[in-house]
Each structure stands twice: as structure tokens, then as C-alpha cells.
Design an enzyme around this catalytic site. Structure first.
Site, PDB file in Angstrom:
ATOM      1  N   SER A  49       0.751  -1.216  -0.003  1.00 37.05           N
ATOM      2  CA  SER A  49       0.085  -0.081  -0.066  1.00 37.05           C
ATOM      3  C   SER A  49       0.810   1.272  -0.066  1.00 37.05           C
ATOM      4  O   SER A  49       2.030   1.322   0.404  1.00 37.05           O
ATOM      5  CB  SER A  49      -0.813   0.214   1.326  1.00 37.05           C
ATOM      6  OG  SER A  49      -1.698  -0.972   1.351  1.00 37.05           O
TER       7      SER A  49
HETATM    8  N1  SAH Z   1      -0.371  -5.354   4.178  1.00 36.91           N
HETATM    9  C1  SAH Z   1       0.372  -5.765   2.968  1.00 36.91           C
HETATM   10  C2  SAH Z   1      -0.284  -5.368   1.409  1.00 36.91           C
HETATM   11  C3  SAH Z   1      -1.201  -6.371   0.924  1.00 36.91           C
HETATM   12  S1  SAH Z   1      -1.760  -6.385  -0.356  1.00 36.91           S
HETATM   13  C4  SAH Z   1       1.915  -5.045   2.664  1.00 36.91           C
HETATM   14  O1  SAH Z   1       2.188  -4.102   3.681  1.00 36.91           O
HETATM   15  O2  SAH Z   1       2.528  -5.265   1.998  1.00 36.91           O
HETATM   16  C5  SAH Z   1      -3.117  -7.635  -0.061  1.00 36.91           C
HETATM   17  C6  SAH Z   1      -2.723  -9.166   0.040  1.00 36.91           C
HETATM   18  O3  SAH Z   1      -3.846  -9.686   0.575  1.00 36.91           O
HETATM   19  C7  SAH Z   1      -2.135  -9.690  -0.924  1.00 36.91           C
HETATM   20  O4  SAH Z   1      -0.769 -10.200  -0.611  1.00 36.91           O
HETATM   21  C8  SAH Z   1      -3.178 -10.876  -1.088  1.00 36.91           C
HETATM   22  O5  SAH Z   1      -2.357 -12.000  -1.623  1.00 36.91           O
HETATM   23  C9  SAH Z   1      -3.453 -11.141   0.418  1.00 36.91           C
HETATM   24  N2  SAH Z   1      -4.769 -11.878   0.352  1.00 36.91           N
HETATM   25  C10 SAH Z   1      -5.960 -11.550  -0.645  1.00 36.91           C
HETATM   26  N3  SAH Z   1      -7.144 -12.401   0.167  1.00 36.91           N
HETATM   27  C11 SAH Z   1      -6.632 -12.828   1.140  1.00 36.91           C
HETATM   28  C12 SAH Z   1      -7.181 -13.897   2.348  1.00 36.91           C
HETATM   29  N4  SAH Z   1      -8.588 -14.319   1.975  1.00 36.91           N
HETATM   30  N5  SAH Z   1      -6.421 -14.081   3.110  1.00 36.91           N
HETATM   31  C13 SAH Z   1      -5.139 -13.719   3.531  1.00 36.91           C
HETATM   32  N6  SAH Z   1      -4.672 -12.973   2.485  1.00 36.91           N
HETATM   33  C14 SAH Z   1      -5.373 -12.344   1.417  1.00 36.91           C
END
Ligand code: SAH
Length: 230
Positions: A68
Site C-alpha cells: 500500500s
Molecule cells: N499489507 C500488505 C499489502 C497487502 S496487499 C503490505 O504491507 O505489503 C493484499 C494482500 O492480501 C495480498 O498479498 C493478497 O494475496 C492477500 N490476500 C487476499 N485475499 C486474502 C485472504 N483471503 N486471506 C489472506 N490474504 C489475502
């Protein structure tokens, strides 16, 4: 040495990021600002993206996912109102950057990632940097992580049509949950505060997150994301 010069350049870029993107937009919690000053964001992005790590935008981290924008990380973190004693649940570990920020502001951080390759990379960098109070699990985060519940703070870093019900169940009395909620391409950041069996909801700002894919989120169906019915 080139390595040392690089570090200094990254440090300067990080300080500029905190001042111009985060303080200037109204983030005030001094603990959040300090954490944003400390965590080396460039080490959480792919090597070829390091020069862009302190830009005012999200960045690709592989597998179609993103880290993000720094301001959004700071804003969501501030909305959690962390004092240092909390057990925090994060859904969507991604790069591990948000988890590293949380680890400086809470007692324990439990974070769930759906994609094993991202979880593994995040685990490595967090270990190398010594963030020992972060615990990562691979799985469907829309189910939460019941074994360590309840959590005083929950942060969801991928978007879903509604806040997944299991996460509300796992929120402690008095706890705060921050999540992007809404349709596929644009959402609203919401904060839910639990008081007993009541859940008070505030709408914060417009955001655009990658989808939360799982039982209580979106369903991946032949490359199309459809809302899970029922
Ligand atoms: N917080 C992260 C950014 C996350 S992007 C950072 O600091 O880099 C969103 C993430 O959510 C992605 O890696 C994606 O694979 C994950 N995601 C999507 N659906 C999910 C689920 N049901 N459970 C866990 N992770 C999930």
C-alpha cells in the site's frame, strides 16, 4: 562504500516521505510517525523497485499484489489507536511492511496471507530485520485466526464487499477493526468499534485495494472475481 551511501539515500528519502506525505496530510500519532521513520520500506519491495520505495504510491510486489501507499499504511495504523499492549490481527501480509510497522506499536502481530510465496518472502525479511513478534500463517484470512482471538485491533489490507463476519467475532470488546469495504474497483475505508455486542461503524475515506479472495470475500472464478453469494 556504495552500500553505505545507498542506505543514507534511502534514509533521507524515508524522512522526506514522512514529512511530505504523512505529517503534511494530518497523521499526528507520534508513535505511528516514529514507526514510519524506522521501518526500511525499501527492503520490503522487490530489488528492482527499491528506488521507488518511498514514492507516494502503492507498488507491485509480485503475484499481482501491491504494497500500500505509505500514507494509507500510516492512516490505517493510526485508526487502530495502538498503545503497545495489543494483540493485532492483520489480513493480507503481502510484503510484510504493514506487519513490521504494527510490530513496533503492539505486543504481538498475527498476520494471514493467502499466497505462500508472498508469506515466505515476508517471513524472511521480517526475520532478517529482527521483527520477532510477527507471526505469519498461510491461509484464508476471511476466516481470521481463531486460535489467538480475541484481538484488540484488526486490520484488513485487501478489499471485500462486506467486513467478513468471522473477523467481527474475533474482535475484542472495545476493539477496533479497519478495512476497505465496497465494490471491486473502489472502496471506502471503514472503522468498526466493538462495544459488547454492538458494532459502531465509521466511514473514513475512499480507497482502492486489491481484492480479498476467500470464503467471506470475493471468489476467484475462471479469472473473474465474483461476489460470494450466501
Ligand atoms: N499489507 C500488505 C499489502 C497487502 S496487499 C503490505 O504491507 O505489503 C493484499 C494482500 O492480501 C495480498 O498479498 C493478497 O494475496 C492477500 N490476500 C487476499 N485475499 C486474502 C485472504 N483471503 N486471506 C489472506 N490474504 C489475502
Amino acid at each position: 562504500m556504495i552500500f553505505r551511501d545507498d542506505l543514507t539515500e534511502y534514509d533521507r528519502a524515508r524522512e522526506r516521505m514522512v514529512q511530505s506525505q504523512i505529517e503534511a496530510r494530518g497523521i499526528k500519532d507520534p508513535r505511528v510517525l516514529e514507526a514510519m521513520r524506522q521501518v526500511p520500506r525499501h527492503l520490503f519491495v522487490p530489488v528492482d523497485m527499491r528506488g521507488s520505495a518511498y514514492r507516494d504510491s502503492p507498488l507491485p510486489i509480485g503475484e499481482g499484489q501491491t504494497i500500500s501507499q505509505p500514507y494509507i499504511v500510516a492512516l490505517m495504523t493510526e485508526m487502530l489507536e495502538l498503545s503497545g499492549e495489543e494483540r493485532v490481527l492483520e489480513i493480507g501480509t503481502g510484503s510484510g511492511y504493514q506487519a513490521a510497522i504494527l510490530s513496533l506499536l503492539a505486543r504481538e502481530v498475527y498476520t494471514v496471507e493467502r499466497l505462500p510465496s508472498l508469506a515466505q518472502r515476508a517471513e524472511e525479511v521480517l526475520r532478517q530485520l529482527g521483527y520477532t513478534n510477527v507471526h505469519i500463517r498461510v491461509g484464508d484470512g476471511t476466516l481470521g485466526w481463531p486460535e489467538h482471538a480475541p484481538y484488540e485491533a484488526i486490520i484488513v489490507t485487501a478489499a471485500s464487499p462486506e467486513v467478513p463476519a468471522p473477523l467481527l467475532d474475533q474482535l475484542a470488546d472495545g476493539g477496533r477493526l479497519v478495512a476497505p469495504v465496497g465494490p471491486r474497483w473502489n472502496q471506502t475505508l471503514v472503522r468498526v468499534r466493538r462495544e459488547g455486542d454492538r458494532f459502531h461503524r465509521e466511514r473514513l475515506t475512499a480507497v482502492a485495494f486489491v481484492p480479498l479472495v476467500g470464503k467471506h470475500g470475493w471468489r476467484e472464478d475462471d479469472g473473474l472475481l465474483r461476489r460470494v453469494i450466501g
